[in-house]
Design a protein around this motif. Structure first.
Motif, PDB file in Angstrom:
ATOM      1  N   SER A 212      63.372  17.784  19.325  1.00 11.10           N
ATOM      2  CA  SER A 212      64.398  16.924  19.913  1.00 11.10           C
ATOM      3  C   SER A 212      64.349  15.564  19.241  1.00 11.10           C
ATOM      4  CB  SER A 212      64.199  16.781  21.426  1.00 11.10           C
ATOM      5  OG  SER A 212      62.947  16.191  21.717  1.00 11.10           O
TER       6      SER A 212
ATOM      7  N   LYS B   5      71.889  12.522  19.288  1.00 12.98           N
ATOM      8  CA  LYS B   5      70.641  13.041  19.847  1.00 12.98           C
ATOM      9  C   LYS B   5      70.852  14.490  20.280  1.00 12.98           C
ATOM     10  CE  LYS B   5      68.949   8.562  21.493  1.00 12.98           C
ATOM     11  NZ  LYS B   5      67.889   8.482  20.462  1.00 12.98           N
ATOM     12  N   TYR B   6      69.906  15.340  19.923  1.00  6.75           N
ATOM     13  CA  TYR B   6      70.042  16.754  20.272  1.00  6.75           C
ATOM     14  C   TYR B   6      68.678  17.386  20.498  1.00  6.75           C
ATOM     15  CZ  TYR B   6      68.961  17.638  15.291  1.00  6.75           C
ATOM     16  OH  TYR B   6      68.376  17.674  14.049  1.00  6.75           O
ATOM     17  N   ARG B   7      68.718  18.542  21.163  1.00  5.09           N
ATOM     18  CA  ARG B   7      67.513  19.343  21.367  1.00  5.09           C
ATOM     19  C   ARG B   7      67.752  20.713  20.751  1.00  5.09           C
ATOM     20  NH1 ARG B   7      67.405  19.151  26.421  1.00  5.09           N
ATOM     21  NH2 ARG B   7      65.965  17.406  26.641  1.00  5.09           N
TER      22      ARG B   7
END
Length: 278
Positions: free
Chosen positions: A17, A56-58
């Motif tokens: 992440s 932003k990412y997971r």
């Protein structure tokens, strides 16, 4: 200065992440799940995902078999150079001292594999296994980013299918409907309702239905049905699952309903398709 880079590896289990550069994500063998704010993306061998710088990412990979990733990241300086070059006049391009630093925000979305971007990802993935020299890699980065920008321009043209007069309104509506489409791609096997999809888009049910149809040429129900049938075809041809197992896997509660939808769309029954491939 941080340069462009490629992540090309295999894993069965992987989590990460954070945020990074403008990037294109592709996966083979199995799928990868991305969570971006409230949005969900599922990336497999049929599509690729474009995410902007600082998004932003997971990322989660949880598979019984090796999942191959081929992800390309473009540094902000490189993106600025390419975008400035596209917008500059010939006179400005001849003057190497003139620098117009420009960033860009692309439509963040899953694209089905087709066209120049997919062709370059296929070539890059193959050459990455063999080893690319530095000049070849430089050219690859320029070719791929230019293809991604062209793909984004095509998406911008798609927004003109919407009837809203203002450009900003069309683009916002398009992005919201894309959220719904990407949600369906991850959850087509579930019993979805129009109200649930409308809530994701922050639109009324009627407004979502009208705009979804204008963009994709089908209703959400028709899109889900096509998605389920395409997945059923894949499982029939690539796995040993029974037709009953596939029926429930893709979200149908009745073998009869599944068989009827399948024959209407494909032109033959599930058993006929499987026998024809033997």
């Amino acid at each position: 200065m941080i340069s462009n880079f490629i992540i090309h590896q295999q894993a069965q289990k992987y989590q990460w992440s954070g945020d990074c550069f403008l990037s294109v994500k592709s996966f083979y063998g199995d799928k990868a799940d991305y969570q971006v704010k409230q949005r969900e993306y599922q990336v497999d061998q049929t599509n690729f995902l474009v995410l902007n710088e600082c998004t932003k990412y997971r990322l989660n990979i949880d598979s019984a078999k090796e999942t191959e990733s081929f992800c390309v990241f473009f540094s902000p300086e490189f993106v600025s150079d390419v975008v400035s070059g596209l917008n500059a006049t010939d006179e400005q391009l001849l003057d190497l001292n003139v620098k117009q630093h420009q960033g860009i925000k692309l439509f963040e979305r899953n694209y089905h594999h087709s066209g120049k971007v997919s062709e370059l990802l296929k070539i890059g993935r193959k050459k990455s296994n063999l080893g690319m020299d530095e000049l070849e890699k430089d050219e690859f980065y320029y070719q791929l980013l230019n293809a991604i920008l062209l793909q984004n321009n095509t998406t911008l043209l798609d927004t003109h299918r919407l009837t809203s007069k203002k450009k900003a309104t069309r683009e916002e509506l398009y992005q919201r409907v894309l959220f719904v489409k990407d949600f369906i791609d991850c959850n087509y096997h579930k019993n979805l309702r129009l109200q649930e999809l409308a809530n994701i888009a922050l639109l009324s049910e009627n407004h979502l239905l009208r705009n979804f149809n204008q963009i994709f040429g089908v209703t959400p129900f028709q899109y889900i049905s096509n998605k389920r049938i395409q997945e059923a075809k894949r499982q029939l041809l690539e796995t040993d699952k029974t037709i009953k197992e596939i029926t429930f896997d893709i979200g149908y509660s009745s073998l009869g309903n599944f068989s009827n939808y399948f024959k209407n769309i494909v032109g033959q029954s599930p058993s006929e398709l499987r026998k024809g491939d033997m």
